[in-house]
Design an enzyme around this catalytic site. Structure first.
Site, mmCIF file in Angstrom:
data_model
loop_
_atom_site.group_PDB
_atom_site.id
_atom_site.type_symbol
_atom_site.label_atom_id
_atom_site.label_comp_id
_atom_site.label_asym_id
_atom_site.label_seq_id
_atom_site.Cartn_x
_atom_site.Cartn_y
_atom_site.Cartn_z
ATOM 1 N N LYS A 1 -1.178 5.268 8.656
ATOM 2 C CA LYS A 1 -0.624 5.211 7.457
ATOM 3 C C LYS A 1 -1.318 5.509 6.133
ATOM 4 O O LYS A 1 -1.086 6.348 5.247
ATOM 5 C CB LYS A 1 0.197 3.858 7.229
ATOM 6 C CG LYS A 1 0.923 3.772 5.684
ATOM 7 C CD LYS A 1 1.341 2.589 5.587
ATOM 8 C CE LYS A 1 1.636 2.359 3.999
ATOM 9 N NZ LYS A 1 2.233 0.976 3.677
ATOM 10 N N THR B 1 0.984 -1.158 0.062
ATOM 11 C CA THR B 1 0.090 0.040 0.037
ATOM 12 C C THR B 1 0.902 1.153 -0.025
ATOM 13 O O THR B 1 1.834 1.340 1.071
ATOM 14 C CB THR B 1 -0.801 0.133 1.283
ATOM 15 O OG1 THR B 1 -1.646 -1.034 1.300
ATOM 16 C CG2 THR B 1 -1.632 1.256 1.089
ATOM 17 N N LYS C 1 -7.913 1.689 -2.950
ATOM 18 C CA LYS C 1 -7.343 1.256 -1.614
ATOM 19 C C LYS C 1 -7.670 2.431 -0.763
ATOM 20 O O LYS C 1 -8.366 2.543 0.338
ATOM 21 C CB LYS C 1 -6.251 0.735 -1.771
ATOM 22 C CG LYS C 1 -5.801 0.558 -0.264
ATOM 23 C CD LYS C 1 -5.508 -0.831 0.245
ATOM 24 C CE LYS C 1 -5.080 -0.562 1.853
ATOM 25 N NZ LYS C 1 -5.105 -1.833 2.319
HETATM 26 P P1 NAD Z 1 5.943 -5.811 7.188
HETATM 27 O O1 NAD Z 1 6.709 -4.670 7.729
HETATM 28 O O2 NAD Z 1 5.736 -6.909 7.992
HETATM 29 O O3 NAD Z 1 6.617 -6.485 5.767
HETATM 30 C C1 NAD Z 1 7.499 -5.598 4.777
HETATM 31 C C2 NAD Z 1 8.697 -6.367 4.736
HETATM 32 O O4 NAD Z 1 9.514 -5.848 3.626
HETATM 33 C C3 NAD Z 1 9.630 -6.356 5.926
HETATM 34 O O5 NAD Z 1 9.900 -7.702 6.257
HETATM 35 C C4 NAD Z 1 11.069 -5.533 5.596
HETATM 36 O O6 NAD Z 1 12.036 -5.861 5.953
HETATM 37 C C5 NAD Z 1 10.855 -5.939 3.917
HETATM 38 N N1 NAD Z 1 11.665 -5.026 3.216
HETATM 39 C C6 NAD Z 1 11.760 -3.550 3.431
HETATM 40 N N2 NAD Z 1 12.637 -3.017 2.418
HETATM 41 C C7 NAD Z 1 12.844 -4.019 1.449
HETATM 42 C C8 NAD Z 1 13.770 -4.169 0.371
HETATM 43 N N3 NAD Z 1 14.197 -3.240 -0.073
HETATM 44 N N4 NAD Z 1 13.829 -5.509 -0.016
HETATM 45 C C9 NAD Z 1 13.356 -6.527 0.433
HETATM 46 N N5 NAD Z 1 12.417 -6.490 1.582
HETATM 47 C C10 NAD Z 1 12.320 -5.367 2.121
HETATM 48 O O7 NAD Z 1 4.804 -5.199 6.653
HETATM 49 P P2 NAD Z 1 3.274 -6.022 6.225
HETATM 50 O O8 NAD Z 1 2.298 -5.874 7.308
HETATM 51 O O9 NAD Z 1 3.384 -7.279 5.627
HETATM 52 O O10 NAD Z 1 2.942 -4.973 5.101
HETATM 53 C C11 NAD Z 1 3.271 -5.108 3.844
HETATM 54 C C12 NAD Z 1 2.333 -3.918 2.932
HETATM 55 O O11 NAD Z 1 1.177 -4.363 3.032
HETATM 56 C C13 NAD Z 1 2.362 -2.395 3.492
HETATM 57 O O12 NAD Z 1 2.632 -1.615 2.515
HETATM 58 C C14 NAD Z 1 1.189 -2.504 4.240
HETATM 59 O O13 NAD Z 1 0.625 -1.084 4.436
HETATM 60 C C15 NAD Z 1 0.079 -3.531 3.338
HETATM 61 N N6 NAD Z 1 -0.904 -4.076 3.978
HETATM 62 C C16 NAD Z 1 -0.724 -4.553 5.234
HETATM 63 C C17 NAD Z 1 -1.813 -5.044 6.212
HETATM 64 C C18 NAD Z 1 -1.645 -5.735 7.312
HETATM 65 O O14 NAD Z 1 -2.783 -6.045 7.749
HETATM 66 N N7 NAD Z 1 -0.317 -5.925 7.901
HETATM 67 C C19 NAD Z 1 -3.112 -5.156 5.586
HETATM 68 C C20 NAD Z 1 -3.333 -4.593 3.982
HETATM 69 C C21 NAD Z 1 -2.068 -3.921 3.508
#
Ligand code: NAD
Length: 308
Positions: free
Chosen positions: A256, A106, A181
Site C-alpha cells: 500500500k 497513511t 512518511k
Molecule cells: P484497520 O483497517 O484495522 O482500521 C481502519 C478502521 O477504519 C477499520 O476498523 C474500519 O472499519 C474503519 N473505518 C473505515 N471507514 C470508516 C468511516 N467512514 N468511519 C469510521 N470508521 C471507518 O487499519 P489499521 O491497521 O488500524 O491502519 C489504519 C491506518 O494506519 C492506515 O492508513 C494504515 O496504512 C496506517 N498504518 C497502519 C500500521 C499498522 O501496522 N497497522 C502502521 C502504520 C500506519
C-alpha cells in the site's frame, strides 16, 4: 488550566477504531482526554467499547461538539468521502466552525492536501500526522508521528500526540507529514529488497548469515533492514525472520505505502527507477500470499526465483 492539560484539548472524536485506532484511543482515555469513538464496523466498536472507549451512534454524532476530529482510516478515498459526506452532510459541514481535523491515516499526499484544503474552505483547521511503529507502538504509546501542520496548530495537537507517541517530527505545512512518511517507506522497501538480495547472493557464494551480517552491520551497507529487521533468522533474534515472518510490518501495508509512493513519484515527475520497481515487487508479493507476512519475507520469494 494548563495548555497541556487534557481538558485544554476539548472533546476528541476518534473515527476509525481498527488495529491502530483502538489502542491509540485507549491511550488517550487513560491519559484523561475526553474521547468519543466511532467505527463503521460494529465489531470494531464493540471491541473498542469493551476496551473503555465511549462510542457514538454515527461519525456525525461523534464529531458534533468535538474540538478535534481525529481519523485513522484505511485510505484517502474513505477520508474524503467522510469529510464531504456521501448523499448526506459530511463531517466538515456538521462540525462546529474552527474544528481541528487531524488525520493520522497513511494516505495519498495529493489527497491529504485536498483534505486540508476542503477543511480550511469549510472554516476549520487541518493537520496530517501519519505514524510509524505499528500496532505494538500504538499499544505502547511509542509511535513516531510525522506532522504536516501550520505552526499555530501544533500546540493544540502536541499534547495528544505525545500521549500516543514518543517521537514527533514537524515536517512542514499541510501534507508534509504524508510526504515524509512515503519517502521513508519507499526507501525502506528498496533497502529491504536490497538486503534480501545480498543475503541470497551470500548464501549462493557460501557465506554464513552471521558472517555476512557481521560485515554489513559494521560496514557501508549498514541499514535498518539488516540491523533491526534482518531478513534471515539468527543474527537479530527479534527480527520477524526468527518467527516465520509473522509481522512486524505486513507485506500488504508495504505494498500500500509503495503504491502511494508511486503516485507521488509520478505526480512530482521524479525520474525514480527503484521506487516503482519496489512497488511492483511488493504488489506481487502481497497478491501471491505475502500480504499477511512480514515484508522481510520477500527473501523467500527471491530464493524461489533463484532456485535456492
Ligand atoms: P484497520 O483497517 O484495522 O482500521 C481502519 C478502521 O477504519 C477499520 O476498523 C474500519 O472499519 C474503519 N473505518 C473505515 N471507514 C470508516 C468511516 N467512514 N468511519 C469510521 N470508521 C471507518 O487499519 P489499521 O491497521 O488500524 O491502519 C489504519 C491506518 O494506519 C492506515 O492508513 C494504515 O496504512 C496506517 N498504518 C497502519 C500500521 C499498522 O501496522 N497497522 C502502521 C502504520 C500506519
Amino acid at each position: 488550566m494548563s495548555e497541556k492539560s487534557p481538558a485544554a484539548a476539548g472533546r476528541i472524536a476518534f473515527l476509525g477504531l481498527g488495529h491502530m485506532g483502538e489502542p491509540m484511543a485507549v491511550n488517550l482515555i487513560k491519559a484523561g482526554f475526553d474521547v468519543v469513538g466511532f467505527d463503521v464496523v460494529p465489531a470494531a466498536m464493540d471491541a473498542a467499547a469493551k476496551a473503555g472507549v465511549p462510542c457514538a451512534a454515527s461519525a456525525i454524532e461523534a464529531a458534533t461538539g468535538a474540538h478535534i476530529v481525529l481519523t485513522m482510516f484505511p485510505s484517502g478515498d474513505i477520508l474524503l468521502d467522510a469529510y464531504r459526506g456521501v448523499g448526506a452532510p459530511g463531517l466538515l459541514e456538521s462540525a462546529e466552525p474552527n474544528t481541528l481535523f487531524l488525520d493520522c491515516s497513511t494516505i495519498d499526499v495529493a489527497q491529504a492536501r485536498e483534505a486540508a484544503a476542503l477543511a480550511l474552505a469549510a472554516g476549520h483547521r487541518s493537520a496530517d500526522a501519519p505514524v510509524s511503529g505499528g500496532v505494538v507502538g500504538a499499544e505502547a504509546g511509542t509511535l513516531t508521528f510525522m506532522i504536516g501542520a501550520e505552526e499555530e496548530d501544533l500546540g493544540h495537537i502536541t499534547p495528544l500526540l505525545e500521549v500516543m507517541g514518543k517521537k514527533l517530527v514537524h515536517c512542514g505545512g499541510h501534507g508534509a507529514g504524508q510526504a515524509a512518511k512515503i519517502c521513508n517507506n519507499m526507501l525502506l522497501g528498496i533497502s529491504m529488497i536490497g538486503a534480501a538480495e545480498a543475503f541470497v547472493l551470500g548464501e549462493k557464494l557460501g557465506l554464513s548469515h552471521q558472517a555476512l551480517f557481521d560485515v554489513i552491520s559494521t560496514a557501508s551497507g549498514q541499514c535498518w533492514s539488516v540491523t533491526t529487521n534482518c531478513p534471515v533468522p539468527g543474527p537479530v533474534p527479534t527480527s520477524p525472520a526468527n518467527r516465520d515472518y509473522v509481522p512486524g510490518f505486513a507485506g500488504a501495508l508495504m505494498a500500500k505505502d509503495l503504491g502511494l509512493a508511486l503516485n507521488a513519484v509520478e505526480n512530482a515527475g521524479v525520474a525514480a527507477e527503484l521506487g516503482p520497481m519496489a512497488a511492483q515487487i511488493y504488489r506481487k508479493f502481497a497478491d501471491e500470499g505475502g500480504a499477511g507476512r512480514d515484508f522481510s519475507g520477500i527473501i523467500t520469494e527471491i530464493r524461489d526465483r533463484s532456485g535456492s
